[in-house]
Design a protein around this motif. Structure first.
Motif, mmCIF file in Angstrom:
data_model
loop_
_atom_site.group_PDB
_atom_site.id
_atom_site.type_symbol
_atom_site.label_atom_id
_atom_site.label_comp_id
_atom_site.label_asym_id
_atom_site.label_seq_id
_atom_site.Cartn_x
_atom_site.Cartn_y
_atom_site.Cartn_z
ATOM 1 N N PHE A 36 18.725 24.653 35.460
ATOM 2 C CA PHE A 36 17.838 23.960 36.368
ATOM 3 C C PHE A 36 16.568 24.043 35.591
ATOM 4 O O PHE A 36 15.906 25.014 35.153
ATOM 5 N N TYR A 37 16.098 22.575 35.158
ATOM 6 C CA TYR A 37 14.866 22.729 34.138
ATOM 7 C C TYR A 37 13.735 21.963 34.976
ATOM 8 O O TYR A 37 13.604 20.879 35.476
ATOM 9 N N ARG A 38 12.556 22.951 34.753
ATOM 10 C CA ARG A 38 11.565 22.711 35.780
ATOM 11 C C ARG A 38 10.674 21.725 35.131
ATOM 12 O O ARG A 38 9.888 21.557 34.274
ATOM 13 N N MET A 39 10.492 20.671 36.014
ATOM 14 C CA MET A 39 9.403 19.564 35.710
ATOM 15 C C MET A 39 8.673 19.268 37.345
ATOM 16 O O MET A 39 9.131 18.862 37.876
ATOM 17 N N GLY A 40 7.193 19.863 37.060
ATOM 18 C CA GLY A 40 6.411 19.656 38.215
ATOM 19 C C GLY A 40 7.099 20.331 39.465
ATOM 20 O O GLY A 40 7.328 21.711 39.590
#
Length: 906
Positions: A36-40
């Protein structure tokens, strides 16, 4: 467990964006989980992770740019809804690495316009490490378990297994030592959500099969996790002590398993330490041994279809708190075999049964008690929010109220309740009072949202909130104060984007303002008006501008201070939570006993098993719900006679649908209920401790492991005959029915003799082989019983009563008719049965029971080698027969042939 593979890094000559390069680097370090790669405001997934997640979650798969000349699959989930998606993925057996931004984007821009915000994995989410309220079942423990094996040990045998299990959501930590024979039962008792074990151990087929029976996700780890040489030091370091002597004495296997599970926690929690209790040694010998097959057959916590509804647990659960429900499930999973401990639990139930007003008041209070143990764990792991602090506050308030409710009693308080009250009395009630004053009644879920501290708790915060939320009123008040002081009704305080807040008055009326330039500072002269400011107004303007930010900072500071206070009082809070759970379970079982007319059982160290008017707890409730039909109660007495020291076997015959299986199960369930500390559905019960419970009921195959229905039946029967002892309770239903008649009859016959002569267990044995009833003449502790049936106008009526004697027929055709078989099939069945019975009357076979010796004389002496025995024509002839391929007439002729050979020998 479902796993993912690492993304292939791009060749050196392939252009990769900085963001994608960062993703690939982090993914390569976490190859066995979805990233789960956080982007905004979103968690994004790429490549194979995206494809897996889109299928599992039912979300749209899109594309983002190219990588190595191909489109990059991509999907994402909103951060605010991430828990819901995590729950689905974990339920499907996936592991998830949560990757967050670890720096402010403004800091990244200082390194260059194209710099990527630093990110890193902050947590590895697995089935056994969940703590979020929305991801957990409030009424069930969420156990993470470690399994290791050492050569030698304190138990007999060549190898010993170490087990360690924790519930990160509550902090409980237990260890035990077991052997290969008990391993399956011990795993089934704990029922872990996730089982970790060394990768080389998981490769062993027999160990893997036992591990899979636990039902949890399997997580292989490096063998170094279980390094026994450093295990004690690692445990001592985790708990901040120099030696483990204060925690008790542990075996090498237990220490190895405990160290392994702590290593896994440190790996998955990435520096965060859950507030674990010191390890407690769980003596496996102190619990009733119930193997996985028996648990499934008796439907203790789940039905055969896997549902909780309809199980014994769902039927008896009257608890009103999550902690109480979990404690009840734990007690049901591991009934005690210590008489004193069992009686203490019975005393607690009896106390609340006799004090109904107190009990109902207590239950009403407990309904409002949140789950303090799980809230504490989230706070300690830095995953808590304002609602978790409120849960601690309300839980401590409930503890205080419960103390008051149980303080004055009409009779002596039993030890179990007294111990629970003591833990409540030592709870940090002053902290609870502060928490109640500090937190609003309905705070937001996340601390970052602010607005969770109660009004009146902090004066500075109240002032900032007033500025933030009521700035116009504050400005209007200041304007009124200035106008009254200067006598200028025309004075106004206004705002624009250039000057901000300022004081404005007509030029002709500004004499008093210009006369005090130290206070009223000139800002601007307009046509017909002048504008001023003051230090007070400038300060107020600054406060208004930063009020929101400053108020949130104060709230977060308060949150951290209160959280630390809760963590410091963690042991006392845990003890109070456990005390509330004990009281909840005791009161709930008393409520159950009153509602369902349960009786207190007498449990002692004898071999007794005498139950009067017993009922099946689940079936009885189902009948009431279905229309009020009453359950037919039956007695069971398997205890020894006055001059004996071992129990009896009941051989039960009768038709299907008459209630044999229900009778078998209800007696086993009553033993479980009695020894877990509950009253039982009977008029009275005297039960000598049952150390092992075995059940072989029902028919099921295991095709995945290549086992037919009959093979499963035989494997389970073998386990019983190889393990049951004189303190065991055994229930067997229709042994041998899965094969040819002669084979099945022979197996059932030999099984009864083995139970009688070797195991010497208390047992209930249901069968359709009426020939076995003749065994009662030669086996002194075998008694025949049957289910009463009446026929009326050609119809069969089941009375569901167990009476002494043997059934003379099975009524199979009548049952088939009730099942809806076509009338032509029923009539033809009657014709065939009539012909077979006529043949048997014309040429009856001699009773084999009179011809065969007892079990003790069947086996050859150990000293006689098999090759020395003479050839037996009867055994040779048996080898030529294949009963599965015979017609009824061929089988009858084969029997005559065997009879002829016997006559020649005799």
């Amino acid at each position: 467990m479902t796993q993912t593979t690492a993304q292939k890094p791009a060749p050196a000559d392939t252009k990769v964006t900085p963001m994608m390069a960062q993703f690939i680097e982090i993914k390569t370090a976490n190859p066995d989980s979805l990233l789960f790669y956080r982007m905004g405001d979103f968690y994004e997934l790429f490549f194979e992770d995206a494809e897996i997640a889109s299928r599992a979650l039912g979300i749209t798969l899109t594309k983002r740019g190219k990588h190595q000349g191909e489109d990059i699959p991509m999907c994402g989930v909103p951060v605010h809804a991430a828990d819901d998606y995590l729950q689905k993925l974990i339920a499907l057996g996936h592991r998830v690495s949560v990757c967050e931004q670890t720096e402010d984007p403004a800091e990244a821009k200082k390194r260059g316009s194209k710099s990527v915000v630093r990110r890193d994995v902050v947590r590895l989410v697995t089935p056994g490490t969940l703590t979020e309220e929305r991801l957990l079942d409030a009424g069930a423990n969420n156990y993470l378990m470690a399994l290791t094996r050492l050569k030698g040990g304190s138990l007999a045998g060549d190898a010993v297994y170490g087990l360690a299990w924790i519930d990160m959501s509550t902090g409980s930590f237990q260890v035990s030592e077991t052997d290969h024979q008990r391993l399956a039962a011990d795993l089934a008792q704990v029922a872990p959500r996730e089982l970790i074990l060394a990768d080389n151990l998981l490769q062993e087929q027999d160990v893997r099969q036992l591990a899979e029976l636990s039902g949890g996700a399997l997580s292989p780890v490096p063998r170094a996790f279980f390094d026994g040489s450093t295990a004690a030091d690692r445990l001592a370091h985790y708990f901040g002590v120099k030696t483990l002597d204060g925690f008790g004495t542990f075996s090498r296997a237990e220490l190895s398993a405990a160290a392994g599970i702590l290593s896994y926690i440190e790996k998955t929690q990435l520096g965060e330490r859950p507030p674990l209790d010191p390890p407690v040694r769980e003596a496996g010998a102190g619990r009733m041994l119930i193997d996985p097959a028996t648990r499934a057959n008796l439907e203790l916590s789940r039905t055969l279809s896997g549902e909780k509804q309809g199980s014994l647990l769902s039927t008896i659960d009257r608890t009103v708190t999550g902690g109480g429900s979990r404690l009840l499930a734990s007690r049901l999973a591991g009934p005690l075999i210590n008489v004193d401990a069992i009686q203490r639990r019975h005393d607690a139930v009896a106390f609340f049964l006799n004090n109904e007003i107190m009990r109902e008041g207590l239950r009403q209070t407990l309904k409002g008690a949140p789950d303090m143990a799980r809230a504490l764990s989230r706070i300690a792991l830095n995953r808590g929010g304002p609602r978790d602090i409120l849960s601690i506050a309300q839980g401590l308030a409930a503890a205080r109220a419960v103390l008051d409710q149980t303080g004055t009693t009409p009779s002596e308080i039993p030890p179990e309740i007294a111990a629970a009250r003591s833990s409540l009395d030592q709870a940090p009630h002053e902290l609870g009072a502060e928490l109640v004053a500090a937190i609003k009644e309905e705070p937001p879920l996340l601390k970052r949202d602010g607005n969770f501290v109660a009004t009146g708790y902090n004066a500075d915060l109240d002032e900032l909130r007033a500025l933030r939320d009521e700035s116009r009123k504050v400005i209007a008040k200041l304007q009124a104060d200035y106008a009254e002081e200067l006598g200028l009704r025309s004075l106004k305080i206004k705002h624009n984007n250039v000057l901000g807040w300022f004081i404005e008055a007509p030029t002709a009326q500004t004499e008093k303002l210009t006369a005090d330039p130290g206070r009223f500072i000139h800002r601007q002269t307009m046509a017909g008006a002048m504008r001023f400011t003051t230090t007070e107004l400038a300060d107020l303007e600054s406060k208004i501008a930063s009020a929101g930010e400053r108020s949130l900072a104060i709230e977060l500071e308060i949150f951290e201070r209160l959280s630390q206070a809760i963590i410091d009082a963690g042991d006392a809070i845990k003890a109070a939570a456990q005390g509330l759970s004990i009281l909840d379970v005791s009161a709930a079982l008393a409520k159950l006993a009153q509602d369902e007319n349960y009786a207190r059982p007498l449990v002692d160290d004898s071999r007794a098993f005498d139950i009067k008017a017993a009922r099946h707890p689940v079936v009885e409730v189902a009948l009431k719900k279905a229309g009020g039909e009453s359950f037919v109660a039956n007695d069971a007495n398997l205890g020894p006679e006055a001059d004996e020291d071992i129990g009896h076997i009941w051989l039960i015959t009768g038709p299907n649908m008459a209630g044999k299986s229900t009778f078998l199960r209800q007696n086993a369930l009553i033993a479980v209920l009695a020894q877990m500390g509950s009253f039982v559905p009977a008029a009275s019960a005297h039960i000598g401790i049952v150390d092992r419970l075995f059940s072989r009921v029902g028919a099921a195959d295991d095709l995945a492991r290549g086992r037919s229905t009959f093979m499963v039946e035989m494997v389970e029967t073998a386990a019983i005959l190889n393990q049951a002892g004189d303190r065991s309770l055994v229930i067997l239903d229709e042994i041998g029915r899965g094969t040819a008649t002669f084979d099945g009859l022979s197996i059932a016959w030999a099984t009864i003799e083995h139970l009688h002569e070797v195991n010497r267990s208390r047992a209930l044995f249901a069968t359709h082989y009426h020939e076995l009833t003749a065994l009662s003449a030669k086996l002194e502790r075998l008694s025949n019983a049957t289910v009463s049936v009446k026929e009326w106008n050609g119809e069969v009526i089941f009375l569901h009563e167990i009476v002494p004697g043997a059934a003379d027929r099975s009524y199979g055709i009548q049952v088939a008719k009730l099942a809806g078989l076509p009338a032509t099939v029923v009539e033809r069945s009657k014709q065939v049965l009539s012909q077979l019975e006529e043949q048997d009357r014309n040429a009856p076979s001699q009773n084999l029971i009179d011809e065969l010796p007892l079990f003790a004389t069947l086996a050859p002496p150990p000293s006689a080698p098999a090759a020395a025995r003479e050839a037996d024509p009867i055994h040779e002839a048996l080898g030529e027969f294949n009963p599965d391929d015979m017609t009824p007439r061929e089988a009858l002729e084969a029997l005559y042939k065997l009879k002829g050979l016997q006559v020649k020998q005799g």
